[in-house]
Design an enzyme around this catalytic site. Sequence first.
Site, PDB file in Angstrom:
ATOM      1  N   GLY A  43      -3.177   5.869  -3.509  1.00  0.00           N
ATOM      2  CA  GLY A  43      -2.567   5.165  -4.636  1.00  0.00           C
ATOM      3  C   GLY A  43      -1.098   5.480  -4.821  1.00  0.00           C
ATOM      4  O   GLY A  43      -0.455   6.018  -3.924  1.00  0.00           O
ATOM      5  N   HIS A  97       3.501   2.124  -2.538  1.00  0.00           N
ATOM      6  CA  HIS A  97       4.876   1.690  -2.277  1.00  0.00           C
ATOM      7  C   HIS A  97       4.843   0.717  -1.100  1.00  0.00           C
ATOM      8  O   HIS A  97       3.767   0.409  -0.572  1.00  0.00           O
ATOM      9  CB  HIS A  97       5.767   2.903  -2.019  1.00  0.00           C
ATOM     10  CG  HIS A  97       5.229   3.851  -0.980  1.00  0.00           C
ATOM     11  ND1 HIS A  97       5.056   3.494   0.340  1.00  0.00           N
ATOM     12  CD2 HIS A  97       4.794   5.132  -1.079  1.00  0.00           C
ATOM     13  CE1 HIS A  97       4.581   4.514   1.020  1.00  0.00           C
ATOM     14  NE2 HIS A  97       4.385   5.531   0.173  1.00  0.00           N
ATOM     15  N   GLY A 145       5.415   1.050   1.927  1.00  0.00           N
ATOM     16  CA  GLY A 145       4.745   1.551   3.130  1.00  0.00           C
ATOM     17  C   GLY A 145       3.260   1.213   3.106  1.00  0.00           C
ATOM     18  O   GLY A 145       2.706   0.643   4.054  1.00  0.00           O
ATOM     19  N   HIS A 146       2.616   1.523   1.977  1.00  0.00           N
ATOM     20  CA  HIS A 146       1.196   1.184   1.833  1.00  0.00           C
ATOM     21  C   HIS A 146       0.996  -0.336   1.914  1.00  0.00           C
ATOM     22  O   HIS A 146       0.059  -0.822   2.556  1.00  0.00           O
ATOM     23  CB  HIS A 146       0.658   1.623   0.470  1.00  0.00           C
ATOM     24  CG  HIS A 146       0.740   3.087   0.189  1.00  0.00           C
ATOM     25  ND1 HIS A 146       1.547   3.611  -0.783  1.00  0.00           N
ATOM     26  CD2 HIS A 146       0.082   4.141   0.739  1.00  0.00           C
ATOM     27  CE1 HIS A 146       1.386   4.935  -0.834  1.00  0.00           C
ATOM     28  NE2 HIS A 146       0.511   5.277   0.082  1.00  0.00           N
ATOM     29  N   GLY A 182      -0.906   4.671   8.588  1.00  0.00           N
ATOM     30  CA  GLY A 182       0.533   4.661   8.841  1.00  0.00           C
ATOM     31  C   GLY A 182       0.940   5.664   9.912  1.00  0.00           C
ATOM     32  O   GLY A 182       0.422   6.783   9.967  1.00  0.00           O
ATOM     33  N   ASP A 187       2.292   9.337   8.942  1.00  0.00           N
ATOM     34  CA  ASP A 187       1.446  10.534   9.054  1.00  0.00           C
ATOM     35  C   ASP A 187       0.900  10.563  10.481  1.00  0.00           C
ATOM     36  O   ASP A 187      -0.268  10.282  10.727  1.00  0.00           O
ATOM     37  CB  ASP A 187       0.332  10.475   8.012  1.00  0.00           C
ATOM     38  CG  ASP A 187       0.891  10.490   6.609  1.00  0.00           C
ATOM     39  OD1 ASP A 187       1.093  11.563   6.053  1.00  0.00           O
ATOM     40  OD2 ASP A 187       1.174   9.393   6.060  1.00  0.00           O
ATOM     41  N   GLN A 213      -2.076  12.771  11.452  1.00  0.00           N
ATOM     42  CA  GLN A 213      -3.287  12.240  10.815  1.00  0.00           C
ATOM     43  C   GLN A 213      -3.846  11.053  11.604  1.00  0.00           C
ATOM     44  O   GLN A 213      -5.060  10.949  11.832  1.00  0.00           O
ATOM     45  CB  GLN A 213      -2.948  11.810   9.385  1.00  0.00           C
ATOM     46  CG  GLN A 213      -4.014  10.976   8.701  1.00  0.00           C
ATOM     47  CD  GLN A 213      -3.650  10.697   7.263  1.00  0.00           C
ATOM     48  OE1 GLN A 213      -3.744  11.568   6.419  1.00  0.00           O
ATOM     49  NE2 GLN A 213      -3.220   9.483   6.975  1.00  0.00           N
ATOM     50  N   SER A 216       4.817   8.624  -1.657  1.00  0.00           N
ATOM     51  CA  SER A 216       4.535   8.737  -3.094  1.00  0.00           C
ATOM     52  C   SER A 216       5.188   9.994  -3.648  1.00  0.00           C
ATOM     53  O   SER A 216       5.499  10.082  -4.830  1.00  0.00           O
ATOM     54  CB  SER A 216       3.026   8.778  -3.338  1.00  0.00           C
ATOM     55  OG  SER A 216       2.401   7.688  -2.699  1.00  0.00           O
TER      56      SER A 216
HETATM   57  P1  AMP Z   1      -1.311   8.187   1.279  1.00  0.00           P
HETATM   58  O1  AMP Z   1      -1.493   7.368   0.058  1.00  0.00           O
HETATM   59  O2  AMP Z   1      -0.065   9.028   1.278  1.00  0.00           O
HETATM   60  O3  AMP Z   1      -2.553   8.949   1.667  1.00  0.00           O
HETATM   61  O4  AMP Z   1      -1.069   7.170   2.467  1.00  0.00           O
HETATM   62  C1  AMP Z   1      -1.998   6.143   2.729  1.00  0.00           C
HETATM   63  C2  AMP Z   1      -1.642   5.472   4.027  1.00  0.00           C
HETATM   64  O5  AMP Z   1      -0.326   4.936   3.937  1.00  0.00           O
HETATM   65  C3  AMP Z   1      -1.630   6.450   5.210  1.00  0.00           C
HETATM   66  O6  AMP Z   1      -2.198   5.798   6.339  1.00  0.00           O
HETATM   67  C4  AMP Z   1      -0.163   6.716   5.400  1.00  0.00           C
HETATM   68  O7  AMP Z   1       0.163   7.071   6.727  1.00  0.00           O
HETATM   69  C5  AMP Z   1       0.436   5.386   5.025  1.00  0.00           C
HETATM   70  N1  AMP Z   1       1.845   5.508   4.651  1.00  0.00           N
HETATM   71  C6  AMP Z   1       2.388   6.375   3.761  1.00  0.00           C
HETATM   72  N2  AMP Z   1       3.726   6.232   3.717  1.00  0.00           N
HETATM   73  C7  AMP Z   1       4.039   5.256   4.585  1.00  0.00           C
HETATM   74  C8  AMP Z   1       5.267   4.641   5.002  1.00  0.00           C
HETATM   75  N3  AMP Z   1       6.447   5.011   4.507  1.00  0.00           N
HETATM   76  N4  AMP Z   1       5.213   3.652   5.927  1.00  0.00           N
HETATM   77  C9  AMP Z   1       4.016   3.270   6.441  1.00  0.00           C
HETATM   78  N5  AMP Z   1       2.836   3.797   6.104  1.00  0.00           N
HETATM   79  C10 AMP Z   1       2.841   4.779   5.192  1.00  0.00           C
END
Ligand code: AMP
Length: 288
Positions: free
Chosen positions: A36, A39, A41-42, A152, A155, A158, A191
């Site tokens: 959650g 942004h 990216g998500h 993404g 990470d 991951q 985030s």
């Molecule tokens: P998170 O909410 O941080 O667990 O991220 C959820 C998904 O969004 C994961 O697969 C991350 O790798 C991806 N993600 C986070 N930041 C970015 C970004 N700047 N660009 C692309 N994917 C992202």
Amino acid sequence: MSRTEPRIVERVDELQRWADRERAAGRRIALVPTMGALHEGHLSLARLARGLADRVVASIFVNPTQFGPTEDLECYPRELDADVERLAAIGVEVVFAPSVEEIYPPGDSTWIEVEGLTDGMCGPFRPGHFRGVTTVVARLFHAAKPHVAVFGEKDYQQLQVVRRMVRDLRLDVEIVGGPTVREADGLAMSSRNAYLSPEGRSQARALCAGLLEARALAQAGERDAGYLAELVRERIEKEPLAEVQYVEVRDAATLEPVERLNRRAVLAVAAVVDGTRLIDNLVLEETP
Ligand code: AMP
């Protein structure tokens, strides 16, 4: 883009029944796991998923098992209503927003752990983190039954760890990586960027700036991975609020350490800037 109000699902069994119906009707399901505070990216991953399947499920779950005891679980940003609006604009059909007890019922004691790939890079700095990630991702896969799941490249470790889990367990789900989305000055969206003070925000640019300088040298023929990593470290440590955790060059697929750039590699960094842990990476393509 058509606007649908996503269905909000909180229970695993409800999502499983929904997925069974969609699968029985021959429709393809994509899953985008997130914590959650969405942004661009998500949202780019949700758009990518939209193009890969008939139905998109985005999960929003701040997963406690991937946070260490001194990390930011309590203050991690939570903004479900705004997130649902953002996902609605992309046409996501289902937002899966379970409680902690729904994913980890009382008495729960089952973990999924990928060894080896998790030993280096972020692993030593975040003990138990990847075990939490693979455990929750496996549970999300069992709940949403996706044909494809999107993660993404931001990470990077991951993404490779999830790919390995899927391979080893022969899970019937395709893993797709989406490119890192950046702010105008290059900082990878996260985030956690919201935690940065104005000074910290400005100094955080050093991660991406250092990676870009090193990649330019690699493209110009530099082959010494250790030298490139050292340059990135020095660039970041010029910033008074920044402390590097690691800068490493690893094989892009296996994450094995690389000394000479004679194959596709990833240059990855983690640093604490202004009290906030940030990561970034760039892939160094094989050059002749
Ligand atoms: P998170 O909410 O941080 O667990 O991220 C959820 C998904 O969004 C994961 O697969 C991350 O790798 C991806 N993600 C986070 N930041 C970015 C970004 N700047 N660009 C692309 N994917 C992202």
